[in-house]
Design an enzyme around this catalytic site. Structure first.
Site, PDB file in Angstrom:
ATOM      1  N   ARG A  30       0.840  -1.210   0.000  1.00  0.00           N
ATOM      2  CA  ARG A  30       0.000   0.000   0.000  1.00  0.00           C
ATOM      3  C   ARG A  30       0.875   1.261   0.000  1.00  0.00           C
ATOM      4  NH1 ARG A  30      -5.149  -1.688   0.160  1.00  0.00           N
ATOM      5  NH2 ARG A  30      -5.448  -3.687   1.222  1.00  0.00           N
ATOM      6  N   ILE A  32       2.218   4.812   0.865  1.00  0.00           N
ATOM      7  CA  ILE A  32       2.283   5.495   2.170  1.00  0.00           C
ATOM      8  C   ILE A  32       1.422   6.764   2.179  1.00  0.00           C
ATOM      9  CG2 ILE A  32       4.266   7.023   1.708  1.00  0.00           C
ATOM     10  CD1 ILE A  32       5.449   6.031   4.390  1.00  0.00           C
ATOM     11  N   ASN A  88       4.463   6.095 -13.984  1.00  0.00           N
ATOM     12  CA  ASN A  88       5.113   7.370 -14.292  1.00  0.00           C
ATOM     13  C   ASN A  88       6.549   7.114 -14.731  1.00  0.00           C
ATOM     14  OD1 ASN A  88       2.866   8.973 -13.493  1.00  0.00           O
ATOM     15  ND2 ASN A  88       3.435   8.708 -11.345  1.00  0.00           N
ATOM     16  N   GLU A  96       8.844   9.832  -8.877  1.00  0.00           N
ATOM     17  CA  GLU A  96       9.619  10.241  -7.694  1.00  0.00           C
ATOM     18  C   GLU A  96      10.588   9.160  -7.257  1.00  0.00           C
ATOM     19  OE1 GLU A  96       6.761  11.249  -4.686  1.00  0.00           O
ATOM     20  OE2 GLU A  96       6.046  12.986  -5.818  1.00  0.00           O
ATOM     21  N   VAL A  97      10.165   7.915  -7.352  1.00  0.00           N
ATOM     22  CA  VAL A  97      11.012   6.800  -6.907  1.00  0.00           C
ATOM     23  C   VAL A  97      11.487   6.050  -8.148  1.00  0.00           C
ATOM     24  CG1 VAL A  97      11.124   4.687  -5.548  1.00  0.00           C
ATOM     25  CG2 VAL A  97       9.732   6.610  -4.735  1.00  0.00           C
ATOM     26  N   HIS A 101       7.387   1.150 -11.038  1.00  0.00           N
ATOM     27  CA  HIS A 101       6.249   0.645 -10.267  1.00  0.00           C
ATOM     28  C   HIS A 101       4.950   1.020 -10.957  1.00  0.00           C
ATOM     29  CE1 HIS A 101       7.538   4.597  -8.826  1.00  0.00           C
ATOM     30  NE2 HIS A 101       6.257   4.879  -8.649  1.00  0.00           N
ATOM     31  N   MET A 102       3.956   0.199 -10.727  1.00  0.00           N
ATOM     32  CA  MET A 102       2.613   0.441 -11.233  1.00  0.00           C
ATOM     33  C   MET A 102       1.741   0.858 -10.055  1.00  0.00           C
ATOM     34  SD  MET A 102       0.118  -2.386 -12.964  1.00  0.00           S
ATOM     35  CE  MET A 102       0.782  -2.337 -14.620  1.00  0.00           C
ATOM     36  N   HIS A 103       1.014   1.982 -10.207  1.00  0.00           N
ATOM     37  CA  HIS A 103       0.035   2.390  -9.193  1.00  0.00           C
ATOM     38  C   HIS A 103      -1.301   1.730  -9.536  1.00  0.00           C
ATOM     39  CE1 HIS A 103       2.284   6.078  -7.675  1.00  0.00           C
ATOM     40  NE2 HIS A 103       2.894   5.873  -8.821  1.00  0.00           N
TER      41      HIS A 103
HETATM   42  P1  5GP Z   1       5.943   7.964  -8.352  1.00  0.00           P
HETATM   43  O1  5GP Z   1       5.694   9.431  -8.225  1.00  0.00           O
HETATM   44  O2  5GP Z   1       7.424   7.646  -8.341  1.00  0.00           O
HETATM   45  O3  5GP Z   1       5.214   7.317  -9.490  1.00  0.00           O
HETATM   46  O4  5GP Z   1       5.308   7.308  -7.062  1.00  0.00           O
HETATM   47  C1  5GP Z   1       6.025   7.022  -5.910  1.00  0.00           C
HETATM   48  C2  5GP Z   1       5.021   6.617  -4.852  1.00  0.00           C
HETATM   49  O5  5GP Z   1       5.726   5.959  -3.810  1.00  0.00           O
HETATM   50  C3  5GP Z   1       4.275   7.785  -4.235  1.00  0.00           C
HETATM   51  O6  5GP Z   1       2.880   7.611  -4.425  1.00  0.00           O
HETATM   52  C4  5GP Z   1       4.680   7.730  -2.762  1.00  0.00           C
HETATM   53  O7  5GP Z   1       3.618   8.075  -1.888  1.00  0.00           O
HETATM   54  C5  5GP Z   1       5.118   6.282  -2.587  1.00  0.00           C
HETATM   55  N1  5GP Z   1       6.138   6.073  -1.565  1.00  0.00           N
HETATM   56  C6  5GP Z   1       7.295   6.773  -1.439  1.00  0.00           C
HETATM   57  N2  5GP Z   1       8.009   6.299  -0.394  1.00  0.00           N
HETATM   58  C7  5GP Z   1       7.276   5.287   0.144  1.00  0.00           C
HETATM   59  C8  5GP Z   1       7.497   4.412   1.255  1.00  0.00           C
HETATM   60  O8  5GP Z   1       8.508   4.477   1.961  1.00  0.00           O
HETATM   61  N3  5GP Z   1       6.541   3.478   1.504  1.00  0.00           N
HETATM   62  C9  5GP Z   1       5.406   3.381   0.731  1.00  0.00           C
HETATM   63  N4  5GP Z   1       4.529   2.425   1.082  1.00  0.00           N
HETATM   64  N5  5GP Z   1       5.169   4.188  -0.313  1.00  0.00           N
HETATM   65  C10 5GP Z   1       6.086   5.131  -0.605  1.00  0.00           C
END
Ligand code: 5GP
Length: 118
Positions: A30, A32, A88, A96-97, A101-103
């Protein structure tokens, strides 16, 4: 070898998270900071930084992202009303990360696909 992010620690269970699914190829947990009633991230266990770094050898893991998304959507009660899958990529995509990853988002109408242009 690609640099690890916090997601590798989550996959190895070195830091806490709510893991909803794990197998030899992918892990789901899930978000965060959930943006919808259901917001789950599904990630390949092996670090692939971005979609731009994908190669043929990743196809099994990337295909698994979709089958696990469908299974989790069903388990979360989202299948009938529908949901959104987002990947993304890099700066303009809002990534961001840097561990692909797939949301999986659902549980309410999610509105337009893109935020209005600013
Ligand atoms: P992005 O913007 O890279 O597509 O999405 C990164 C997602 O990772 C964001 O929705 C953010 O809330 C989630 N995220 C970042 N750090 C953590 C973490 O330490 N634990 C969890 N469960 N989600 C994280």
């Amino acid at each position: 070898m690609a640099e690890e992010t916090i997601f590798s620690k989550i996959i190895r269970k070195e830091i806490p998270s709510e893991i909803t699914y794990q197998d030899e190829l992918v892990t789901a947990f899930r978000d965060i900071n959930p943006q919808a009633p259901t917001h789950i991230l599904i990630v390949p266990n092996r670090v692939i930084p971005t979609v731009s770094d994908v190669s043929g050898e990743d196809e099994a893991a990337l295909g698994r992202l979709f089958s696990v998304a469908a299974r989790l959507a069903e388990a979360e009660g989202l299948s009938e009303d529908g949901y959104r899958l987002i990947v993304n990529c890099r700066d303009h995509g809002g990534q961001e990360v840097y561990h692909l990853h797939m949301h999986l988002l659902g549980g309410r109408p999610l509105g337009p696909m893109l935020a209005p242009r600013r």
